[in-house]
Enzyme design. Structure first.
Site, PDB file in Angstrom:
ATOM      1  N   ASP A   1      -4.079  -2.834   0.486  1.00  0.00           N
ATOM      2  CA  ASP A   1      -3.839  -2.778   1.929  1.00  0.00           C
ATOM      3  C   ASP A   1      -4.228  -4.135   2.513  1.00  0.00           C
ATOM      4  O   ASP A   1      -5.383  -4.568   2.372  1.00  0.00           O
ATOM      5  CB  ASP A   1      -4.716  -1.651   2.509  1.00  0.00           C
ATOM      6  CG  ASP A   1      -4.503  -1.452   3.993  1.00  0.00           C
ATOM      7  OD1 ASP A   1      -4.229  -2.443   4.700  1.00  0.00           O
ATOM      8  OD2 ASP A   1      -4.616  -0.298   4.453  1.00  0.00           O
TER       9      ASP A   1
ATOM     10  N   TYR B   1       3.507  -2.262  17.696  1.00  0.00           N
ATOM     11  CA  TYR B   1       4.331  -3.110  16.823  1.00  0.00           C
ATOM     12  C   TYR B   1       4.591  -4.453  17.494  1.00  0.00           C
ATOM     13  O   TYR B   1       4.282  -5.508  16.943  1.00  0.00           O
ATOM     14  CB  TYR B   1       5.647  -2.378  16.538  1.00  0.00           C
ATOM     15  CG  TYR B   1       6.564  -3.075  15.568  1.00  0.00           C
ATOM     16  CD1 TYR B   1       6.292  -3.115  14.207  1.00  0.00           C
ATOM     17  CD2 TYR B   1       7.736  -3.694  16.019  1.00  0.00           C
ATOM     18  CE1 TYR B   1       7.156  -3.749  13.315  1.00  0.00           C
ATOM     19  CE2 TYR B   1       8.602  -4.331  15.135  1.00  0.00           C
ATOM     20  CZ  TYR B   1       8.311  -4.350  13.790  1.00  0.00           C
ATOM     21  OH  TYR B   1       9.170  -4.981  12.903  1.00  0.00           O
TER      22      TYR B   1
ATOM     23  N   LYS C   1       2.789  -7.989  16.501  1.00  0.00           N
ATOM     24  CA  LYS C   1       3.618  -9.052  15.908  1.00  0.00           C
ATOM     25  C   LYS C   1       3.522 -10.321  16.744  1.00  0.00           C
ATOM     26  O   LYS C   1       3.572 -11.430  16.216  1.00  0.00           O
ATOM     27  CB  LYS C   1       5.074  -8.586  15.817  1.00  0.00           C
ATOM     28  CG  LYS C   1       5.342  -7.554  14.721  1.00  0.00           C
ATOM     29  CD  LYS C   1       5.468  -8.215  13.353  1.00  0.00           C
ATOM     30  CE  LYS C   1       5.959  -7.235  12.301  1.00  0.00           C
ATOM     31  NZ  LYS C   1       6.028  -7.837  10.960  1.00  0.00           N
TER      32      LYS C   1
ATOM     33  N   ASN D   1       0.834  -1.217   0.000  1.00  0.00           N
ATOM     34  CA  ASN D   1       0.000   0.000   0.000  1.00  0.00           C
ATOM     35  C   ASN D   1       0.865   1.261   0.000  1.00  0.00           C
ATOM     36  O   ASN D   1       0.348   2.366   0.117  1.00  0.00           O
ATOM     37  CB  ASN D   1      -0.968   0.009   1.192  1.00  0.00           C
ATOM     38  CG  ASN D   1      -0.266   0.253   2.510  1.00  0.00           C
ATOM     39  OD1 ASN D   1       0.960   0.182   2.590  1.00  0.00           O
ATOM     40  ND2 ASN D   1      -1.028   0.546   3.550  1.00  0.00           N
TER      41      ASN D   1
HETATM   42  P1  NAD Z   1       9.563  -1.383   5.220  1.00  0.00           P
HETATM   43  O1  NAD Z   1       8.771  -0.375   5.943  1.00  0.00           O
HETATM   44  O2  NAD Z   1      10.571  -0.921   4.233  1.00  0.00           O
HETATM   45  O3  NAD Z   1       8.624  -2.442   4.491  1.00  0.00           O
HETATM   46  C1  NAD Z   1       7.303  -2.727   4.884  1.00  0.00           C
HETATM   47  C2  NAD Z   1       6.425  -2.639   3.647  1.00  0.00           C
HETATM   48  O4  NAD Z   1       5.077  -2.960   4.017  1.00  0.00           O
HETATM   49  C3  NAD Z   1       6.384  -1.229   3.042  1.00  0.00           C
HETATM   50  O5  NAD Z   1       6.608  -1.293   1.653  1.00  0.00           O
HETATM   51  C4  NAD Z   1       4.977  -0.731   3.370  1.00  0.00           C
HETATM   52  O6  NAD Z   1       4.499   0.197   2.436  1.00  0.00           O
HETATM   53  C5  NAD Z   1       4.203  -2.025   3.384  1.00  0.00           C
HETATM   54  N1  NAD Z   1       2.968  -1.955   4.171  1.00  0.00           N
HETATM   55  C6  NAD Z   1       2.789  -1.391   5.390  1.00  0.00           C
HETATM   56  N2  NAD Z   1       1.523  -1.511   5.784  1.00  0.00           N
HETATM   57  C7  NAD Z   1       0.862  -2.174   4.781  1.00  0.00           C
HETATM   58  C8  NAD Z   1      -0.475  -2.577   4.585  1.00  0.00           C
HETATM   59  N3  NAD Z   1      -1.420  -2.345   5.502  1.00  0.00           N
HETATM   60  N4  NAD Z   1      -0.792  -3.212   3.425  1.00  0.00           N
HETATM   61  C9  NAD Z   1       0.150  -3.451   2.479  1.00  0.00           C
HETATM   62  N5  NAD Z   1       1.439  -3.085   2.616  1.00  0.00           N
HETATM   63  C10 NAD Z   1       1.791  -2.454   3.751  1.00  0.00           C
HETATM   64  O7  NAD Z   1      10.277  -2.288   6.336  1.00  0.00           O
HETATM   65  P2  NAD Z   1      11.262  -3.537   6.209  1.00  0.00           P
HETATM   66  O8  NAD Z   1      12.430  -3.245   7.052  1.00  0.00           O
HETATM   67  O9  NAD Z   1      11.452  -3.914   4.798  1.00  0.00           O
HETATM   68  O10 NAD Z   1      10.420  -4.656   6.963  1.00  0.00           O
HETATM   69  C11 NAD Z   1       9.747  -5.690   6.285  1.00  0.00           C
HETATM   70  C12 NAD Z   1       9.158  -6.652   7.298  1.00  0.00           C
HETATM   71  O11 NAD Z   1      10.192  -7.230   8.083  1.00  0.00           O
HETATM   72  C13 NAD Z   1       8.183  -5.989   8.278  1.00  0.00           C
HETATM   73  O12 NAD Z   1       7.107  -6.871   8.517  1.00  0.00           O
HETATM   74  C14 NAD Z   1       9.008  -5.824   9.525  1.00  0.00           C
HETATM   75  O13 NAD Z   1       8.206  -5.835  10.685  1.00  0.00           O
HETATM   76  C15 NAD Z   1       9.920  -7.035   9.457  1.00  0.00           C
HETATM   77  N6  NAD Z   1      11.172  -6.805  10.205  1.00  0.00           N
HETATM   78  C16 NAD Z   1      12.124  -5.951   9.730  1.00  0.00           C
HETATM   79  C17 NAD Z   1      13.274  -5.730  10.484  1.00  0.00           C
HETATM   80  C18 NAD Z   1      14.368  -4.811  10.009  1.00  0.00           C
HETATM   81  O14 NAD Z   1      15.323  -4.594  10.740  1.00  0.00           O
HETATM   82  N7  NAD Z   1      14.336  -4.258   8.819  1.00  0.00           N
HETATM   83  C19 NAD Z   1      13.436  -6.373  11.714  1.00  0.00           C
HETATM   84  C20 NAD Z   1      12.420  -7.215  12.170  1.00  0.00           C
HETATM   85  C21 NAD Z   1      11.301  -7.443  11.400  1.00  0.00           C
END
Ligand code: NAD
Ligand code: UDP
Ligand code: UDP
Length: 321
Positions: free
Chosen positions: A64, A151, A155, A40
Site C-alpha cells: 500500500d 479524488y 490529485k 494493494n
Molecule cells: P484502476 O483502479 O484500474 O488502477 C489503480 C490501481 O491502483 C489499482 O490496481 C489499485 O488496486 C491500485 N491502488 C489503489 N490504491 C492503492 C494503494 N493505496 N496502494 C497501492 N496500490 C493502490 O484505475 P486506472 O483507470 O488504471 O487508473 C490508473 C491511474 O490513472 C490512477 O491514478 C487514476 O487516478 C489515473 N487516471 C485514470 C483515468 C482513466 O480514465 N482511467 C483518468 C484520469 C486519471
C-alpha cells in the site's frame, strides 16, 4: 543509473495491477525494461498481470503506497489510486491518503534515488470546467467539499507536492493530466460509463444513462495513453508538465450509449437515471502542448477502441465475470 545486472532500466509502476498500469507494465517489458509492479489490489487484480508473472523481468509486490517503500529503481510511474467514482467514493479518506501520502512516499523514494517520477494526474483537477476545451493553464473549478473532492483535491495536492519537490529538491518530475481512458481490463463493475454501457449492452440489461445524456466526455484508448505517458517520461529534463493526455474527440454520453448499442448489436433500451452530484457537464482536452512537446496524438478511433473493448468484455462474461 541503477540499471540491473544485464544493463536494463528498472522501472517501478505503482497501481501496476490496475487497468492502465497493467498495459504500461506490458509495454515496458516489451521495450526491454525490468518492471517492479506495486499494488494493494484495492481496485486492481492479480489477474490483470498473471500473464506477466512468468517473465523473469517482472516482479509483483503487494504493498500500500500510503506506507514507505524501499526499492532500487531508475524510474517511477505513480498510478496507484482508485480511478472510478464508485471505487474512490467507497472509502474517501483512504482515497485522499493514497494520493497524498502515496505521493509523499514516492517522491521521497525518487529523491533518495534521483529517479525520474511520473504522476498520473487527471482532468478532474479542472472539476466542472468553465473553460472549454481545457488547457493546462486553466486552474479549474472544483468543489472542495463535494463527493468527488477526495479524488479531485487529493490529485491537486499531489500535483502541488510534485512541483514543490521539483522546486525544493530539483526532482525530475513528469505530471500527466489524463482524460477519460478506456479499454480491455477495465474493471467490469467499476461503474465507469464505458464498462457499464458495454457490460449492460452485452447482457441485454437496460443502459443506465445519468441525466439527459447531454454531458460530454472525450474517450482515449489505453494504448494511446500508454504511448503518450512513455513519451512524457522520455522527454527532456525541462519538460515537467502538467500536460494533458487524452483524445480531443468529444461526444455526449447519449451518443456513447447509442454507439455501444450499435457495435454490440444489443437490444438493450436506455433507462434514464438522476445525474450524480457535481458531475462535470463537459470535458475535452486541448492537446496542443502534447502535440508540440511530445509529438503525440491519439491514433485509435472510438469505434476501433470500443470494438476491442467489447471483445474483452465478451470474454469476461463468458468466463463468468
Ligand atoms: P484502476 O483502479 O484500474 O488502477 C489503480 C490501481 O491502483 C489499482 O490496481 C489499485 O488496486 C491500485 N491502488 C489503489 N490504491 C492503492 C494503494 N493505496 N496502494 C497501492 N496500490 C493502490 O484505475 P486506472 O483507470 O488504471 O487508473 C490508473 C491511474 O490513472 C490512477 O491514478 C487514476 O487516478 C489515473 N487516471 C485514470 C483515468 C482513466 O480514465 N482511467 C483518468 C484520469 C486519471
Ligand atoms: N520514503 C520512502 N522510500 C524511500 C525514501 C523515502 O518511502 O526510499 C518516504 C519516507 O518514509 C518519507 C517520505 O518518503 O516519509 C518523504 O521523504 P523525504 O526524504 O522527502 O522526507 P523526510 O524523510 O524528510 O520526511
Ligand atoms: N454515466 C452514465 N451512466 C453510467 C455511468 C456513468 O450516464 O452508467 C455518466 C456519468 O454521469 C458521467 C459520464 O457518464 O457524466 C462519465 O462517467 P464516468 O464515471 O465514467 O467518469 P467521470 O465522470 O469521472 O468522467
Amino acid at each position: 543509473m541503477r540499471q540491473d545486472y544485464f544493463g536494463r532500466k528498472r522501472v517501478l509502476v505503482t497501481g501496476g495491477a490496475g487497468f492502465i498500469g497493467s498495459h504500461l507494465c506490458e509495454r515496458l517489458l516489451r521495450e526491454g525494461c525490468e518492471v517492479v509492479c506495486v499494488d494493494n489490489f484495492f481496485s486492481g487484480t492479480r489477474a490483470n498481470v498473471t500473464h506477466l508473472l512468468e517473465n523473469r523481468d517482472f516482479e509483483l509486490i503487494r504493498h500500500d503506497v500510503t506506507f514507505p517503500l524501499y526499492v532500487e529503481v531508475d524510474e517511477i510511474y505513480n498510478l496507484a489510486c482508485p480511478a472510478s467514482p464508485v471505487h474512490y467514493q467507497h472509502d474517501p479518506v483512504q482515497t485522499t491518503k493514497t494520493s497524498v501520502h502515496g505521493a509523499i512516499n514516492l517522491l521521497g523514494l525518487a529523491k533518495r534515488l534521483d529517479a525520474r517520477i511520473y504522476q498520473a494526474s487527471t482532468s478532474e483537477v479542472y472539476g466542472d470546467p468553465t473553460v472549454h476545451p481545457q488547457t493546462e493553464d486553466y486552474w479549474g473549478n472544483v468543489n472542495p467539499i463535494g463527493p468527488r473532492a477526495c479524488y479531485d483535491e487529493a490529485k491537486r495536492c499531489a500535483e502541488t507536492l510534485f512541483f514543490d519537490y521539483r522546486r525544493q529538491h530539483g526532482l525530475g518530475i513528469k505530471v500527466a493530466r489524463i482524460f477519460n481512458t478506456y479499454g480491455p481490463r477495465m474493471h467490469p463493475r467499476d461503474g465507469r460509463v464505458v464498462s457499464n454501457f458495454v457490460m449492460q449492452a452485452l447482457q441485454g440489461h437496460p443502459i443506465t444513462l445519468y441525466g439527459d445524456g447531454s454531458q460530454t466526455r472525450s474517450f482515449c484508448y489505453v494504448d494511446d495513453l500508454v504511448e503518450g505517458s512513455m513519451r512524457l517520461m522520455e522527454s527532456p529534463d525541462g519538460v515537467t508538465g502538467p500536460i494533458n493526455l487524452g483524445n480531443p474527440a468529444e461526444c455526449t454520453v447519449l451518443e456513447l450509449a447509442e454507439t455501444v448499442i450499435r457495435l454490440t448489436g444489443s437490444t438493450s433500451r436506455i433507462e434514464y437515471r438522476p445525474l450524480p452530484e457535481d458531475d462535470p457537464k463537459q470535458r475535452r482536452p486541448d492537446i496542443t502542448r502534447a502535440r508540440e512537446v511530445l509529438d503525440w496524438q491519439p491514433a485509435v478511433s472510438l469505434e476501433d477502441g470500443l470494438t476491442r473493448t467489447v471483445e474483452y468484455f465478451r470474454h469476461v462474461i463468458a468466463a463468468g465475470g
